[in-house]
Design a protein around this motif. Structure first.
Motif, PDB file in Angstrom:
ATOM      1  N   TYR A 280       0.798  -1.213   0.000  1.00  6.97           N
ATOM      2  CA  TYR A 280       0.000   0.000   0.000  1.00  6.97           C
ATOM      3  C   TYR A 280       0.839   1.275   0.000  1.00  6.97           C
ATOM      4  CZ  TYR A 280      -3.912  -3.073   1.086  1.00  6.97           C
ATOM      5  OH  TYR A 280      -4.859  -4.065   1.044  1.00  6.97           O
ATOM      6  N   GLU A 281       2.153   1.139   0.038  1.00  4.73           N
ATOM      7  CA  GLU A 281       2.995   2.328   0.147  1.00  4.73           C
ATOM      8  C   GLU A 281       3.045   3.145  -1.135  1.00  4.73           C
ATOM      9  OE1 GLU A 281       6.789   1.146   1.564  1.00  4.73           O
ATOM     10  OE2 GLU A 281       6.142   1.008   3.661  1.00  4.73           O
ATOM     11  N   SER A 282       2.839   2.518  -2.284  1.00  8.62           N
ATOM     12  CA  SER A 282       2.893   3.256  -3.546  1.00  8.62           C
ATOM     13  C   SER A 282       2.159   2.472  -4.621  1.00  8.62           C
ATOM     14  CB  SER A 282       4.345   3.486  -3.984  1.00  8.62           C
ATOM     15  OG  SER A 282       4.961   2.256  -4.345  1.00  8.62           O
ATOM     16  N   ASP A 283       1.778   3.193  -5.679  1.00 12.70           N
ATOM     17  CA  ASP A 283       1.162   2.536  -6.830  1.00 12.70           C
ATOM     18  C   ASP A 283       2.140   1.573  -7.483  1.00 12.70           C
ATOM     19  OD1 ASP A 283      -1.151   3.998  -6.405  1.00 12.70           O
ATOM     20  OD2 ASP A 283      -0.676   5.514  -7.926  1.00 12.70           O
ATOM     21  N   GLU A 284       3.410   1.924  -7.451  1.00  9.42           N
ATOM     22  CA  GLU A 284       4.426   1.057  -8.054  1.00  9.42           C
ATOM     23  C   GLU A 284       4.518  -0.261  -7.299  1.00  9.42           C
ATOM     24  OE1 GLU A 284       4.849   4.222  -7.254  1.00  9.42           O
ATOM     25  OE2 GLU A 284       5.064   5.176  -9.229  1.00  9.42           O
ATOM     26  N   ASN A 285       4.489  -0.198  -5.978  1.00  3.45           N
ATOM     27  CA  ASN A 285       4.533  -1.425  -5.187  1.00  3.45           C
ATOM     28  C   ASN A 285       3.313  -2.291  -5.453  1.00  3.45           C
ATOM     29  OD1 ASN A 285       6.852  -0.351  -4.114  1.00  3.45           O
ATOM     30  ND2 ASN A 285       6.138  -0.286  -1.999  1.00  3.45           N
TER      31      ASN A 285
END
Length: 392
Positions: A280-285
């Motif tokens: 959930y930390e980034s869209d990339e993750n």
């Protein structure tokens, strides 16, 4: 990340054991596991772990450890283990992971000699609590994408809340599962029961295949299969999220693991929830998590594509580390008023509401309910140890 820790229904799931690849160990896997190299891929440059420390602040084991995981193919409830593995976290902690994959909880429980820890949905949790001496140490997901579909040209699609249209309808779903629970809840909201419809038992993937072939008026399924049904043009009547009954999934540890390898159990659970946070930390993750989910589904022959993988992960409701600890430390009186010896953990209450539904259906008894609580089978010791270790 916000989740609804809602009231639940519990039903058993009985489907077959599947062999599983994607592990980092070079030792021979247990029967039903795989000895193949990890084909999901190592961590790539677009999917960095939080910070630069792949141990995620945990102390590596001095000697190499092996952890055999009962893994639920196609359901996100298990996948943060795989994400952490692909990121290199388990390797950095000196842990080899073997994945023994299943597509159903009760089959996973029956094959308990093959695993040390195992994650499954409510059906498997109920089965494990009732028939075995495992400790339920974790809640890994609150499933909201347990869905009910009908055909676009069905009268039900035109007026889905008309109880007369449901009477005698043929409903295809995996019997004894949370899909059946969602259907039962929807029918109950209209003053109906499962006795008012005709039920056809097919497992999750085969239910969609049968429905595609013309069997039934209503389909019950979950996760990637539900999204496939949506993409096929079927009308989503309702789901567990809409009904406000997000259903918990969880992880068992065997008695031997709790007694002899407790530190490994604690570490694995912390890593799981840190991996959920990583998603959930980034869209990339999240995009990387979806790709690894898809890769694993492809390896296992589980129906999925890139779009479905992304949407499946977007439905995922895995607790953070702090939320997991709170589930196993926050207490309040038993909502049902049946147990007065002590206040209940939130995790106990979430699971037992489903068990109470099971009891009403005659599958379990109030004596079973009391036994689980007296024996503290929904065990807070791992979360408490994690809380102390992390200085929470």
């Amino acid at each position: 990340m916000k989740k609804s820790l809602a009231l639940l229904l519990v039903l058993s799931l009985s489907v077959s054991l599947a062999a599983c690849g994607g592990n980092r160990t070079e030792e021979p896997a247990a029967s039903g596991g795989s000895t193949s190299e990890d084909t999901s891929g190592e961590a790539d440059g677009d999917a960095d772990a939080p910070g630069e420390d792949l141990t995620w602040g945990l102390t590596p084991f001095e000697e190499r450890q092996t952890l055999r995981l009962g893994f639920f193919t196609g359901s996100p409830l298990s996948y943060p283990f795989l994400f952490a593995d692909n990121l290199g976290v388990f390797d950095a902690l000196n842990i080899d992971v073997e994945y023994i994959c299943f597509t159903g909880g009760p089959a996973m429980m029956e094959a308990n000699a093959e695993w040390d820890m195992a994650s499954c949905g409510l059906g498997g949790l109920a089965n494990g609590l009732y028939g075995y001496d495992f400790s339920l140490i974790d809640i890994t997901d609150y499933e909201e994408n347990l869905a009910i579909f009908t055909r676009g040209d069905s009268p039900i699609a035109e007026d889905p809340e008309n109880p007369e249209l449901w009477k005698g309808a043929t409903c295809v779903y995996p019997a004894g599962t949370t899909a059946q629970a969602v259907l039962a809840k929807y029918l109950n909201n209209m003053g109906l029961t499962l006795a008012d419809v005709e039920s056809v038992n097919m497992d999750n993937a085969n239910a969609l295949t049968g429905f595609n072939g013309g069997t039934g008026d209503v389909l019950g399924c979950w996760n990637a299969i539900a999204l496939s049904a949506e993409d096929a043009g079927y009308v989503r009547v309702s789901d567990s999220g809409q009904l406000n009954i997000g259903m918990p999934c969880g992880t068992f540890a065997t008695k031997e693991m709790m007694e002899e390898h407790f530190d490994l159990v604690v570490t694995a659970c912390i890593v799981f929830h840190k991996a959920a946070e990583w998603c959930y930390e980034s869209d990339e993750n999240m995009a990387q998590a979806a790709q690894w989910y898809l890769d694993h589904c492809d390896e296992e022959g589980f129906l999925c594509d890139e779009g479905i993988a992304q949407r499946t992960m977007e439905w995922y409701r895995g607790p953070s580390v702090d939320e997991w600890i709170a589930l196993y430390t926050d207490t309040s009186p038993d909502d049902a008023g049946l147990y007065t010896s002590r206040d209940l953990l939130q995790a106990e209450k979430d699971i037992l509401v489903g068990l109470d539904f099971f009891i009403s259906e005659g599958k379990y008894t109030n004596e079973d309910r009391t036994r689980y609580l007296d024996e503290q089978r929904i065990d807070p010791s791992v979360a408490l140890a994690a809380k102390e270790l992390l200085g929470k």
